[in-house]
Design a protein around this motif. Sequence first.
Motif, mmCIF file in Angstrom:
data_model
loop_
_atom_site.group_PDB
_atom_site.id
_atom_site.type_symbol
_atom_site.label_atom_id
_atom_site.label_comp_id
_atom_site.label_asym_id
_atom_site.label_seq_id
_atom_site.Cartn_x
_atom_site.Cartn_y
_atom_site.Cartn_z
ATOM 1 N N TYR A 175 0.856 -1.190 0.000
ATOM 2 C CA TYR A 175 0.000 0.000 0.000
ATOM 3 C C TYR A 175 0.896 1.245 0.000
ATOM 4 O O TYR A 175 1.894 1.300 0.711
ATOM 5 C CB TYR A 175 -0.867 0.039 1.262
ATOM 6 N N ASN A 176 0.543 2.212 -0.798
ATOM 7 C CA ASN A 176 1.168 3.535 -0.666
ATOM 8 C C ASN A 176 0.072 4.596 -0.766
ATOM 9 O O ASN A 176 -0.921 4.395 -1.475
ATOM 10 C CB ASN A 176 2.245 3.765 -1.729
ATOM 11 N N LEU A 208 2.264 -4.437 3.311
ATOM 12 C CA LEU A 208 3.426 -3.580 3.558
ATOM 13 C C LEU A 208 3.035 -2.152 3.213
ATOM 14 O O LEU A 208 2.625 -1.879 2.082
ATOM 15 C CB LEU A 208 4.611 -4.004 2.685
ATOM 16 N N THR A 209 3.123 -1.250 4.176
ATOM 17 C CA THR A 209 2.816 0.153 3.862
ATOM 18 C C THR A 209 4.126 0.875 3.548
ATOM 19 O O THR A 209 5.101 0.773 4.290
ATOM 20 C CB THR A 209 2.106 0.850 5.038
ATOM 21 N N ILE A 210 4.139 1.583 2.434
ATOM 22 C CA ILE A 210 5.353 2.261 1.966
ATOM 23 C C ILE A 210 5.031 3.726 1.679
ATOM 24 O O ILE A 210 4.033 4.030 1.015
ATOM 25 C CB ILE A 210 5.901 1.559 0.694
ATOM 26 N N THR A 315 10.285 -3.544 2.753
ATOM 27 C CA THR A 315 9.558 -4.567 3.508
ATOM 28 C C THR A 315 8.526 -3.933 4.440
ATOM 29 O O THR A 315 8.141 -4.519 5.453
ATOM 30 C CB THR A 315 10.545 -5.445 4.310
ATOM 31 N N GLY A 316 8.084 -2.732 4.090
ATOM 32 C CA GLY A 316 7.001 -2.087 4.819
ATOM 33 C C GLY A 316 7.479 -1.202 5.951
ATOM 34 O O GLY A 316 8.610 -0.701 5.939
ATOM 35 N N ALA A 317 6.593 -1.028 6.948
ATOM 36 C CA ALA A 317 6.905 -0.132 8.076
ATOM 37 C C ALA A 317 8.077 -0.657 8.887
ATOM 38 O O ALA A 317 8.285 -1.868 8.983
ATOM 39 C CB ALA A 317 5.668 0.004 8.975
ATOM 40 N N LEU A 318 8.864 0.252 9.454
ATOM 41 C CA LEU A 318 10.036 -0.153 10.249
ATOM 42 C C LEU A 318 9.698 -0.317 11.716
ATOM 43 O O LEU A 318 10.314 -1.094 12.414
ATOM 44 C CB LEU A 318 11.157 0.900 10.105
#
Length: 319
Positions: A175-176, A208-210, A315-318
């Motif tokens: 998702y972005n 994965l949110t980017i 790989t998405g949010a940290l």
Amino acid sequence: MRDTWPLLDKIPFPAIRRGPLQTLQVNVGYRCNQSCVHCHVNAGPNRREEMDAATADLVIEFLEKRRLATLDITGGAPELNANFRHLVRSARSLGVNVIDRCNLTVLFEPGQEDLARFLADHEVAIVASLPCYTEELVDRQRGKGVYDKSLDALRKLNSLGYGREGANLTIDLVYNPQGPSLPPPQAKLEADYKRVLGERGIVFNRLLTIANMPIQRFGSTLVSKGTFNAYMNLLRSSHRDENLDSVMCRTLVSVDWQGYLYDCDFNQMLGLPLRVAGRPRLHLKDAMTRDLAGNAIVARDHCFGCTAGQGSSCTGALA
Ligand code: SF4
Ligand code: SF4
């Protein structure tokens, strides 16, 4: 397209250094069957940059010599590159995990009828863009009809075992945000995606949110709309130092279609090569045995896109 580069060097980003290398991310070219509004690669059907067979062989040699755990293949639509399947087969025969950054609609391109089967047979992990679970927003960002085609592709992959419990076939969705805002909390959005797509008979592993990077097509759109500075201010003011430890450039190196190295895909798109010992840039063939750990990462203002809020990476949010 508006150039955002002169706007990206105003406030210094904290100095960061590389850790041990784990992942080789390879951009095999900028040709894509789509032309999405937010694309940070500026990819599209008319791009002609393609990794050739000799460079693909260097990628395999590098994986083998450095005993890397993961090959992450991106583009464009990486599957359209003539050497994509050779890369996958060779890496898998070395025991390397392979990630395919797939736009889903490529499964229905001419000549790709057997692509889903090929990916499943080689246990390739799929990371697929689906910037929303509603048709309206997906089609606005990625083009008319993309939502329906993407869902058909997901059903096809599910039928082969992707996303199913017990199968060794993972599919993560990406998702972005549509505009100049930070992604919402990843876990909550993942639950929403799973509920809505589940009602349509679709399963997947993780969302994965980017964050959108203020570069290339998205950055140009911000400049055109007069929102570039506001977005940069949002990224800077949301910076969290604790995200610095896990930004992806610590453990990943990015390779372009010609075999040159960068600290990440975003730097690649900005033409900011990885710097070693004062060399202007480094090619794969000169990096086979070079230890990059401890090397200074080439960071600029766009890096705040990785450390803002919950943080953002391939790989998405940290957080
Ligand atoms: S965002 Fe992905 S699918 Fe869209 S044009 Fe760029 S590379 Fe292609
Ligand atoms: S943009 Fe690239 S170099 Fe900058 S912090 Fe993110 S991953 Fe690292």
